[in-house]
Design an enzyme around this catalytic site. Structure first.
Site, PDB file in Angstrom:
ATOM      1  N   ARG A  54       0.766  -1.330  -0.147  1.00  0.00           N
ATOM      2  CA  ARG A  54      -0.033  -0.055   0.220  1.00  0.00           C
ATOM      3  C   ARG A  54       0.841   1.431  -0.003  1.00  0.00           C
ATOM      4  NH1 ARG A  54      -4.423   0.511   4.557  1.00  0.00           N
ATOM      5  NH2 ARG A  54      -2.778   0.815   5.913  1.00  0.00           N
TER       6      ARG A  54
ATOM      7  N   LYS B 129      -2.451   6.797   1.303  1.00  0.00           N
ATOM      8  CA  LYS B 129      -2.488   6.983   2.659  1.00  0.00           C
ATOM      9  C   LYS B 129      -1.525   8.435   2.532  1.00  0.00           C
ATOM     10  CE  LYS B 129      -2.381   4.756   6.962  1.00  0.00           C
ATOM     11  NZ  LYS B 129      -3.499   5.202   7.652  1.00  0.00           N
TER      12      LYS B 129
ATOM     13  N   GLU C 108     -16.221   6.017   4.466  1.00  0.00           N
ATOM     14  CA  GLU C 108     -15.606   5.851   5.480  1.00  0.00           C
ATOM     15  C   GLU C 108     -16.007   6.235   6.762  1.00  0.00           C
ATOM     16  OE1 GLU C 108     -11.364   4.846   5.199  1.00  0.00           O
ATOM     17  OE2 GLU C 108     -11.255   6.234   3.383  1.00  0.00           O
TER      18      GLU C 108
HETATM   19  C1  LIG Z   1      -8.846   6.851   6.243  1.00  0.00           C
HETATM   20  C2  LIG Z   1      -8.451   5.391   6.877  1.00  0.00           C
HETATM   21  N1  LIG Z   1      -9.390   4.518   6.394  1.00  0.00           N
HETATM   22  C3  LIG Z   1      -9.305   3.265   6.955  1.00  0.00           C
HETATM   23  C4  LIG Z   1      -8.129   2.972   7.497  1.00  0.00           C
HETATM   24  C5  LIG Z   1      -8.023   1.406   8.078  1.00  0.00           C
HETATM   25  O1  LIG Z   1      -6.904   0.867   7.366  1.00  0.00           O
HETATM   26  P1  LIG Z   1      -6.180  -0.363   7.995  1.00  0.00           P
HETATM   27  O2  LIG Z   1      -6.968  -1.598   8.390  1.00  0.00           O
HETATM   28  O3  LIG Z   1      -4.815  -0.825   6.844  1.00  0.00           O
HETATM   29  O4  LIG Z   1      -5.554   0.143   9.075  1.00  0.00           O
HETATM   30  C6  LIG Z   1      -7.203   3.858   8.032  1.00  0.00           C
HETATM   31  C7  LIG Z   1      -6.018   3.703   8.854  1.00  0.00           C
HETATM   32  O5  LIG Z   1      -6.078   3.009   9.884  1.00  0.00           O
HETATM   33  C8  LIG Z   1      -7.386   5.163   7.503  1.00  0.00           C
HETATM   34  O6  LIG Z   1      -6.522   6.041   8.002  1.00  0.00           O
END
Ligand SMILES: Cc1ncc(COP(=O)(O)O)c(C=O)c1O
Length: 343
Positions: free
Chosen positions: A85, A187, A223
C-alpha cells in the site's frame, strides 16, 4: 527529546501517545537512490525549509503493529500489505517507493531494536509502527522533491477498548474526505489534514467521529473517520463499501476473508446506502487502531439509526473481533502468510 525508560511504562494504561523510543530506521533518497539505510537514535528530522513536504504535502505513511504472543514471540500482521500500500501511495504522489522486501525487513529491525517496548501479552497493548516518507531537498517549485527521507518509528500503544469492546455512535458529515479520482485510496498526509475539521465538528456534537458519504451524491457510506465501514445485513451478508475514494483497509480485507471462510457468511464489497440502514443488523468501523469499533448508532439528517444496540455488541461483530485479534496475538490459527515472526 527525552528517551522513554521502559521501566516507566504502565502497560495497562497506555493511550495513543508519541514516545521517543531508543531506535528508529531511516534511509535517505539522494542522487536517484536510497542510501544510508539503518537504525539511528536521533528522533529529530533535519530538513530544508524549502522541502516540498512542508509546502505541498508530499508525504505518505503507514500504520501497523507488532504483537506479543502467549509464548512470548513477537509477530507482525500482514506487513507485506503495508509495504504494497505504501508503494501505491508513493506512486500517486510521484515519490520513489522504498523496495517492498526491504520495507518488511526494516520494520522487523525496528521491532527487534526496541523489543523491550513490545507490550506483554494479555494487556491488549501493542507496539505501533509508523513508516513515513517525506519529500525533502530544496525544490521550492510545485515539483516532486529530488530528495526523500524514509523513516519507521515505533511506540507502545494501549488496548483501544480497555473495558472490553463497546459500541460508539457516529454522525454523517456534510464535508467530503476525498474525491473519486483524488487521493482517497492513498495514505497521504493531506487526506488527514482535510479530515481534521469534520472530525472536530463530530466530536463537539458528542460523536466518536464522522462518517463520510460518497463525494458525488452523498447517498452512500464511504469511510468512518479513519477506518472502513462494514455492516452485517439481516440475511447475513458481510458488506463493506466499494469506492475509489476510500483507503483500502488491511483490516477490512482481512475481515472480508474471515467472514466468508471462518464464519460462513457471504462477504462482498458493494454500495451501502445511507437511506437503507434498516437492512443491517450490525455495523462496525475497522482499522489497525481499534481493529473493530462496533457502531451503536449513526446519526444522519437529525435522526439516530441504531444498528444492534447502543450498549451491547452484536454476536457477529464480537466473533469477527475475537477471530482477528486471536490471529494477531497468535492464539487463533492464521491463514497462510498472514503473520510474520520477528526473530
Ligand atoms: C482513512 C483510513 N481508512 C481506513 C483505515 C484502516 O486501514 P487499516 O485497516 O489498513 O489500518 C485507516 C488506517 O487505519 C485510515 O487512515
Amino acid at each position: 527529546m527525552t528517551k522513554v525508560n521502559v521501566k516507566d511504562i504502565d502497560w495497562n494504561n497506555l493511550g495513543f501517545e508519541y514516545m521517543d523510543l531508543p531506535y528508529r530506521f531511516t534511509s535517505h533518497f539522494k542522487n536517484g537512490e536510497w542510501q544510508d539505510a539503518g537504525l539511528v537514535e536521533d528522533s529529530t528530522l533535519h530538513i530544508s525549509e524549502a522541502s516540498p513536504v512542508l509546502h505541498y504535502g508530499q508525504a505518505v505513511f503507514e500504520g501497523m503493529k507488532a504483537y506479543r504472543t502467549p509464548e512470548d514471540k513477537v509477530q507482525l500482521f500482514r506487513p507485506d500489505q503495508n509495504a504494497a500500500r505504501m508503494k501505491k501511495s508513493c506512486e500517486r504522489l510521484l515519490m520513489p517507493a522504498f523496495p517492498e522486501d526491504q520495507f518488511v525487513e526494516a520494520v522487523k529491525s525496528v521491532v527487534k531494536a526496541n523489543i523491550d517496548f513490545v507490550p506483554p501479552y494479555g494487556t491488549g497493548a501493542t507496539l505501533y509502527l509508523r513508516p513515513l516518507m517525506i519529500g525533502t531537498g530544496s525544490t521550492i517549485g510545485v515539483h516532486p522533491a529530488d530528495e526523500y527521507i524514509f523513516t519507521i518509528f515505533a511506540m507502545p500503544v494501549g488496548n483501544y477498548f480497555k473495558g472490553g469492546l463497546s459500541p460508539v455512535n457516529f454522525i454523517t458529515s456534510d464535508y467530503d474526505r476525498a474525491a473519486h479520482r483524488g487521493t482517497g485510496q492513498s495514505k497521504v498526509g493531506g487526506n488527514y489534514a482535510a479530515s481534521l475539521l469534520p472530525g472536530d465538528e463530530a466530536h463537539k456534537q458528542g460523536f466518536a467521529d464522522c462518517v463520510y458519504l460518497d463525494p458525488v451524491e452523498h447517498r452512500k457510506i464511504e469511510e468512518v473517520g479513519s477506518a472502513n465501514f462494514f455492516g452485517i445485513t439481516k440475511n447475513n451478508i458481510f458488506r463493506t463499501p466499494k469506492s475509489p475514494s476510500i483507503l483500502p483497509s488491511i483490516t477490512k480485507y482481512s475481515l472480508l476473508w474471515l467472514a466468508e471462510n471462518r464464519l460462513g457468511l457471504k462477504a462482498e464489497e458493494a454500495d451501502v446506502f445511507v437511506d437503507q440502514l434498516d437492512d443491517y443488523k450490525e455495523a462496525g468501523a475497522c482499522g489497525t487502531a481499534a481493529v473493530i469499533s462496533p457502531i451503536g448508532g449513526l446519526q444522519h439528517n437529525g435522526k439516530l439509526h441504531v444498528f444492534y444496540s447502543e450498549t451491547e455488541v452484536g454476536p457477529i461483530t464480537s466473533k469477527l473481533f475475537e477471530t482477528l485479534t486471536g490471529i494477531q496475538f497468535g492464539t487463533v490459527e492464521a491463514p497462510e502468510g498472514w503473520v510474520q515472526t520477528v526473530e
